[in-house]
Motif scaffolding. Structure first.
Motif, short mmCIF file in Angstrom:
data_model
loop_
_atom_site.label_atom_id
_atom_site.label_comp_id
_atom_site.label_asym_id
_atom_site.label_seq_id
_atom_site.Cartn_x
_atom_site.Cartn_y
_atom_site.Cartn_z
N SER A 69 -7.22 22.60 8.37
CA SER A 69 -8.27 21.87 7.69
C SER A 69 -8.73 20.67 8.50
O SER A 69 -7.95 20.04 9.22
CB SER A 69 -7.78 21.39 6.32
N GLN A 70 -10.02 20.37 8.39
CA GLN A 70 -10.56 19.17 9.01
C GLN A 70 -10.72 18.08 7.96
O GLN A 70 -10.80 18.35 6.76
CB GLN A 70 -11.93 19.48 9.64
N ALA A 71 -10.75 16.85 8.44
CA ALA A 71 -10.91 15.70 7.56
C ALA A 71 -12.30 15.10 7.78
O ALA A 71 -12.86 15.17 8.88
CB ALA A 71 -9.84 14.66 7.85
N TYR B 32 -20.27 22.92 0.84
CA TYR B 32 -19.77 22.46 2.15
C TYR B 32 -18.50 21.62 2.04
O TYR B 32 -17.97 21.19 3.06
CB TYR B 32 -20.87 21.65 2.87
N GLY B 33 -18.02 21.37 0.83
CA GLY B 33 -16.75 20.67 0.66
C GLY B 33 -16.81 19.17 0.79
O GLY B 33 -15.77 18.51 0.84
N LEU B 34 -18.01 18.58 0.84
CA LEU B 34 -18.15 17.14 1.00
C LEU B 34 -18.17 16.46 -0.37
O LEU B 34 -18.97 16.82 -1.23
CB LEU B 34 -19.44 16.78 1.75
N VAL B 35 -17.30 15.48 -0.54
CA VAL B 35 -17.28 14.68 -1.77
C VAL B 35 -17.79 13.29 -1.40
O VAL B 35 -17.02 12.40 -1.02
CB VAL B 35 -15.87 14.61 -2.38
N GLY C 188 -27.60 13.68 -8.28
CA GLY C 188 -26.46 14.48 -8.68
C GLY C 188 -26.51 15.89 -8.11
O GLY C 188 -25.49 16.46 -7.72
N GLY C 189 -27.73 16.47 -8.04
CA GLY C 189 -27.88 17.81 -7.50
C GLY C 189 -27.53 17.88 -6.03
O GLY C 189 -26.86 18.81 -5.57
N VAL C 190 -27.98 16.89 -5.25
CA VAL C 190 -27.67 16.85 -3.81
C VAL C 190 -26.16 16.75 -3.61
O VAL C 190 -25.57 17.47 -2.80
CB VAL C 190 -28.39 15.67 -3.14
N ALA C 191 -25.52 15.86 -4.37
CA ALA C 191 -24.08 15.70 -4.24
C ALA C 191 -23.33 16.97 -4.63
O ALA C 191 -22.34 17.36 -3.99
CB ALA C 191 -23.60 14.53 -5.10
N TYR C 192 -23.82 17.64 -5.66
CA TYR C 192 -23.17 18.88 -6.11
C TYR C 192 -23.24 19.96 -5.05
O TYR C 192 -22.26 20.66 -4.77
CB TYR C 192 -23.82 19.37 -7.40
N ILE C 193 -24.42 20.15 -4.42
CA ILE C 193 -24.58 21.17 -3.38
C ILE C 193 -23.68 20.88 -2.19
O ILE C 193 -23.00 21.78 -1.67
CB ILE C 193 -26.05 21.27 -2.95
N GLU D 178 -12.00 9.01 2.49
CA GLU D 178 -11.82 10.20 3.32
C GLU D 178 -11.18 11.29 2.47
O GLU D 178 -10.60 11.02 1.42
CB GLU D 178 -10.94 9.89 4.54
N HIS D 179 -11.34 12.53 2.92
CA HIS D 179 -10.68 13.64 2.25
C HIS D 179 -10.66 14.84 3.17
O HIS D 179 -11.36 14.90 4.20
CB HIS D 179 -11.39 13.99 0.93
N SER D 180 -9.85 15.80 2.81
CA SER D 180 -9.78 17.05 3.57
C SER D 180 -10.91 17.97 3.12
O SER D 180 -11.28 18.00 1.94
CB SER D 180 -8.42 17.72 3.32
#
Length: 557
Positions: A509-511, A394-397, A384-389, A500-502
């Protein structure tokens, strides 16, 4: 004062029975299965399937092992009509498979139905009209005799039309629609009236379908309704009692199981429960319930990843990660005590033993899941911590499967270094493993042409020896590229998951695209960022494919 007013609802009346036989029964064999994905499931979609998609879905149902498939309501729409004609004219129906079509008790619809079925070897014609009290009183404004007359007239017309096509092996099915809201004695009356026309016998039985069109009661009451009906209907030995449950109360699987105990012979439902409102009976869950009890379900779900992938593609509906048996997380233990118990049970298990593992009702490998997906011995606290950072900095989901995969990389790094891993190092590792790793093949350019609901993709790939141009045509640009790559590299490629997401808001914005690809029997991950969403998807696909090619060096372009 609360506006949540329960007093406007009435409890469902229990069935008065002197004795019930079903509580003492045990399910010992699979029912007759009938998939209604292509009719009931299709009509529940926001965007119904195209004829091409339905043809592919039909083949998937055949591969699973369905012998009866309801293919549509051919008199109600031109796509359904065209689909039935293509199945027949292109000889896509195996000799041991029977298609089923639905029609209301109306002359024009019945005539159109038989027109659609011209030349079929065998078929079930499924007649229905609503019999419930509320439909009689508020919709049709007819008395009981008026409803019986509709059913008898429809049955007579179907019998007459069938007689005009003696080369076809016809089977008839009748549904008193909204059976759960119909008085039981009247449900028997109308079905007996239909059977007086069709004259079923043991050699040529009639299918009587008892649909929970709306699930209105607890599952035990539905079982009572089915048993009562079976006890009172005429010519029971010449009937196949079928059920078709909906999931309004969330009990469609339980109601179906109890109905089998109560005497039902046949089940109608859909893969993963897709259907109107809260859905239909989930055939996958019910079949796997039987399987978990040592009963052969007579359906093959050993290639579950493909089934999930194709069903999601055709319906555009997700599979819940906690969906019984098949969800992404159902065999994953996050609790340390659960992990320990599972690990010990797996260590004791030997091939050929009866399955007996804590927290795992079936062996995940039966559905082509690996034990690595089931048990992760390393601590999960870092996931969960890695995903949160990655999301906050960096905007990655990241999708769940990628969170699990990448967290292992960070966990290994943390264990080897014995220190905290900074956000910059996490991002560096993500780049190294996905975004900036060396690629054997890269995308130089592409174009997409759309014709007749098909996307044709032309793509130029570059590697150390030069360039190559490939092309593919399918439903959707990504599927078209998958087809082209499969042909080019002689590999079976299946996208298991895609998202995928923006990365930000605004025109610049990049995707980012994430792909989990099954290639040569193994799963590979691909991630790519691009200002063009389709290019990001294509590059993510190539990222995963390159991993496959690297590990399968015998594959030649």
């Amino acid at each position: 004062m609360s506006r949540f007013d329960h007093t406007k609802y009435r409890p469902f009346a229990p069935i008065k029975m002197q004795s019930r036989q079903w509580p003492e029964q045990v399910i010992s064999k699979a029912p007759q299965w009938c998939s209604v994905d292509l009719r009931d499931g299709n009509q529940a979609l926001i965007n119904p399937m195209s004829v091409a998609q339905k043809l592919d879905f039909f083949q998937l149902l055949l591969d699973i092992g369905f012998k009866e498939i309801e293919v549509g309501f051919p008199a109600a729409s031109q796509p359904d009509y065209e689909f039935v004609r293509r199945l027949i004219e292109e000889q896509r129906i195996p000799d041991d498979v029977t298609i089923q079509v639905l029609t209301q008790a109306r002359e024009a619809l019945i005539n159109k139905t038989f027109e659609a079925l011209k030349g079929v070897k065998q078929a079930v014609v499924h007649l229905y009209n609503s019999t419930s009290r509320v439909q009689r009183e508020q919709v049709f404004k007819l008395d009981k005799q008026g409803i019986v007359d509709i059913a008898v007239k429809g049955a007579t017309m179907i019998q007459q039309c069938a007689a005009q096509h003696p080369a076809t092996e016809w089977r008839f099915q009748y549904s008193p629609e909204s059976f759960t809201g119909t008085e039981l004695d009247f449900a028997v009356e109308v079905c007996d009236a239909v059977n007086a026309v069709w004259q079923p016998c043991e050699e040529k039985p009639v299918i009587i379908n008892l649909p929970a069109t709306v699930e209105m009661s607890t599952a035990n009451i539905y079982a009572d309704q089915v048993e009562w009906f079976c006890q009172h209907v005429a010519k029971r030995q010449s009937l196949i009692i079928s059920i078709h449950t909906h999931n309004d109360r969330g009990c469609a699987v339980a109601a179906s199981e109890l109905a089998l105990l109560a005497g039902a012979d046949r089940i109608e439902g859909t893969l993963f429960g897709n259907g109107e409102r809260t859905g239909n009976l989930d055939i996958v869950t019910l079949a796997m319930n039987l399987y978990s009890q040592g009963i052969d379900p007579e359906l093959d779900f050993s290639f579950m990843d493909r089934i999930i992938s194709e069903a999601k593609s055709y319906t555009k509906l997700p599979i819940h990660p906690r969906h019984p048996y098949v969800g992404e997380l159902v065999y994953t233990a996050f609790s340390g005590s659960h992990q320990d118990a599972i690990k010990k049970c797996l260590a004791n298990y030997q091939a050929g033993d009866s399955w007996d593992a804590a927290y795992l009702p079936i062996d995940p490998t039966d559905l082509n899941r690996t034990y690595q997906e089931v048990i992760r011995v390393n601590s999960q606290s870092g996931k969960g911590g890695v995903a949160y950072i990655l999301e906050s900095d960096y905007g990655l989901v990241l999708p769940r499967w990628l969170q699990v995969e990448f967290s292992q990389t960070i966990q290994n790094l943390a264990e080897q270094s014995g220190r905290e891993i900074s956000p910059e190092e996490i991002w560096q590792q993500f780049n190294q493993h996905y975004l900036k790793k060396e690629q054997q093949y890269s995308l130089k350019e592409y174009s997409v042409n759309r014709e007749a609901q098909q996307d044709q993709v032309f793509a130029t790939l570059v590697n150390s020896t030069g360039e190559m141009t490939i092309q593919g045509s399918s439903d959707g640009a990504l599927n078209s590229l998958i087809q082209a790559l499969s042909l080019q590299f002689h590999l079976q490629l299946d996208v298991i998951d895609y998202s995928e997401h923006s990365l930000s808001e605004g025109a610049d914005s990049q995707a980012i695209s994430y792909i989990k690809l099954n290639c040569a029997g193994q799963n590979y991950s691909g991630v790519a960022i691009h200002k063009d969403l389709l290019a990001a998807s294509f590059n993510a696909l190539l990222c995963a494919l390159n991993d496959c090619l690297l590990k399968n060096t015998h594959v030649a372009a």
